[in-house]
Write a protein that holds these residues in place. Structure first.
Motif, PDB file in Angstrom:
ATOM      1  N   LYS A 135       0.811  -1.224   0.000  1.00 57.99           N
ATOM      2  CA  LYS A 135       0.000   0.000   0.000  1.00 57.99           C
ATOM      3  C   LYS A 135       0.842   1.271   0.000  1.00 57.99           C
ATOM      4  CE  LYS A 135      -3.923  -2.242   2.121  1.00 57.99           C
ATOM      5  NZ  LYS A 135      -4.936  -2.209   3.136  1.00 57.99           N
ATOM      6  N   GLU A 153      -0.752   4.878   1.174  1.00 57.75           N
ATOM      7  CA  GLU A 153      -2.205   4.978   1.318  1.00 57.75           C
ATOM      8  C   GLU A 153      -2.567   5.561   2.680  1.00 57.75           C
ATOM      9  OE1 GLU A 153      -6.002   1.972   1.726  1.00 57.75           O
ATOM     10  OE2 GLU A 153      -4.376   1.380   0.392  1.00 57.75           O
ATOM     11  N   GLY A 157      -5.187   8.461   2.344  1.00 59.77           N
ATOM     12  CA  GLY A 157      -6.500   7.819   2.351  1.00 59.77           C
ATOM     13  C   GLY A 157      -6.689   6.898   1.160  1.00 59.77           C
ATOM     14  N   SER A 158      -7.567   5.923   1.313  1.00 57.51           N
ATOM     15  CA  SER A 158      -7.774   4.885   0.294  1.00 57.51           C
ATOM     16  C   SER A 158      -8.302   5.440  -1.025  1.00 57.51           C
ATOM     17  CB  SER A 158      -8.752   3.831   0.802  1.00 57.51           C
ATOM     18  OG  SER A 158      -8.215   3.148   1.885  1.00 57.51           O
ATOM     19  N   GLU A 159      -9.301   6.302  -0.944  1.00 58.15           N
ATOM     20  CA  GLU A 159      -9.903   6.831  -2.167  1.00 58.15           C
ATOM     21  C   GLU A 159      -8.900   7.651  -2.967  1.00 58.15           C
ATOM     22  OE1 GLU A 159     -13.503   9.848  -3.236  1.00 58.15           O
ATOM     23  OE2 GLU A 159     -13.917   8.344  -1.676  1.00 58.15           O
ATOM     24  N   ASN A 160      -8.202   8.563  -2.305  1.00 57.65           N
ATOM     25  CA  ASN A 160      -7.179   9.366  -2.992  1.00 57.65           C
ATOM     26  C   ASN A 160      -6.056   8.491  -3.528  1.00 57.65           C
ATOM     27  OD1 ASN A 160      -8.384  11.887  -2.659  1.00 57.65           O
ATOM     28  ND2 ASN A 160      -7.394  12.241  -0.692  1.00 57.65           N
ATOM     29  N   ASN A 162      -6.197   5.321  -4.550  1.00 60.15           N
ATOM     30  CA  ASN A 162      -6.645   4.617  -5.758  1.00 60.15           C
ATOM     31  C   ASN A 162      -6.735   5.557  -6.952  1.00 60.15           C
ATOM     32  OD1 ASN A 162      -6.789   2.146  -4.435  1.00 60.15           O
ATOM     33  ND2 ASN A 162      -8.895   2.497  -3.783  1.00 60.15           N
ATOM     34  N   THR A 163      -7.222   6.765  -6.728  1.00 60.26           N
ATOM     35  CA  THR A 163      -7.289   7.768  -7.796  1.00 60.26           C
ATOM     36  C   THR A 163      -5.889   8.111  -8.275  1.00 60.26           C
ATOM     37  OG1 THR A 163      -9.291   8.679  -6.810  1.00 60.26           O
ATOM     38  CG2 THR A 163      -8.136  10.066  -8.400  1.00 60.26           C
ATOM     39  N   GLU A 166      -4.326   5.358 -10.515  1.00 61.73           N
ATOM     40  CA  GLU A 166      -4.850   5.410 -11.873  1.00 61.73           C
ATOM     41  C   GLU A 166      -4.228   6.565 -12.661  1.00 61.73           C
ATOM     42  OE1 GLU A 166      -6.621   3.041 -13.331  1.00 61.73           O
ATOM     43  OE2 GLU A 166      -6.431   2.018 -11.397  1.00 61.73           O
TER      44      GLU A 166
END
Length: 173
Positions: A135, A153, A157-160, A162-163, A166
């Motif tokens: 992570k 991570e 944070g998880s959402e940021n 993952n974004t 990508e």
């Protein structure tokens, strides 16, 4: 995307340890194989010599050679590890004294990093690859000394995270 990340010495130590272990892992396995060859060669050589055949000296010599190579590399590894973690400790102390946030900016044209010591703006074509390990996202520069920028991570944070993964995958091909 822009992230201001306060310094956390525990996270920094974990990331640097992960980076160090990842860099040395393959070579340490190869070095361990030297030892796995050395011991049987020495034993086999000793048994052949005991059986009164001079060919055993050749096996003994090969085993001793592997043992010496194993020890030399292991000593070099220990010395490098000590030096690396002394630098990590020095950097941690500098970050704590400065008490400034690190700023990482992921722009369409470049990646930007700023901390208490320096500021860098790097075009995406300067990066050779990315790695995601435990992570943590490693942005590897195409330099000879395996320089990397790391963001975890847990820091954004998880959402940021993952974004960001990508986005970086599109930029570093």
């Amino acid at each position: 995307m822009k992230f201001e990340i306060p310094f956390n010495s525990q996270i920094y130590t974990e990331q640097m340890t992960l980076n160090f272990n990842t860099a040395w892992n393959k070579n340490l396995k190869n070095n361990r194989n030297r030892l796995f060859w050395a011991v049987p060669m020495i034993i086999l050589g000793g048994l052949i010599i005991y059986g009164e055949n001079n060919l055993g000296f050749l096996f003994m010599a090969i085993g001793i050679h592997y043992s010496i190579n194993f020890y030399d590399y292991y000593a070099y590894y220990k010395k490098s590890k000590k030096a690396f973690f002394e630098l990590v400790e020095k950097e941690k102390n500098g970050q704590i004294v400065a008490n400034e946030n690190s700023v990482l900016e992921f722009n369409d044209d470049y990646f930007s990093y700023k901390d208490y010591k320096y500021e860098a703006k790097i075009k995406w074509k300067a990066f050779k690859s990315t790695r995601i390990i435990d992570k943590n996202l490693f942005l590897d520069l195409g330099l000879g000394n395996n320089s990397s920028y790391v963001i975890g991570e847990i820091e954004i944070g998880s959402e940021n995270f993952n974004t960001l993964i990508e986005f970086v995958k599109r930029k570093i091909v």
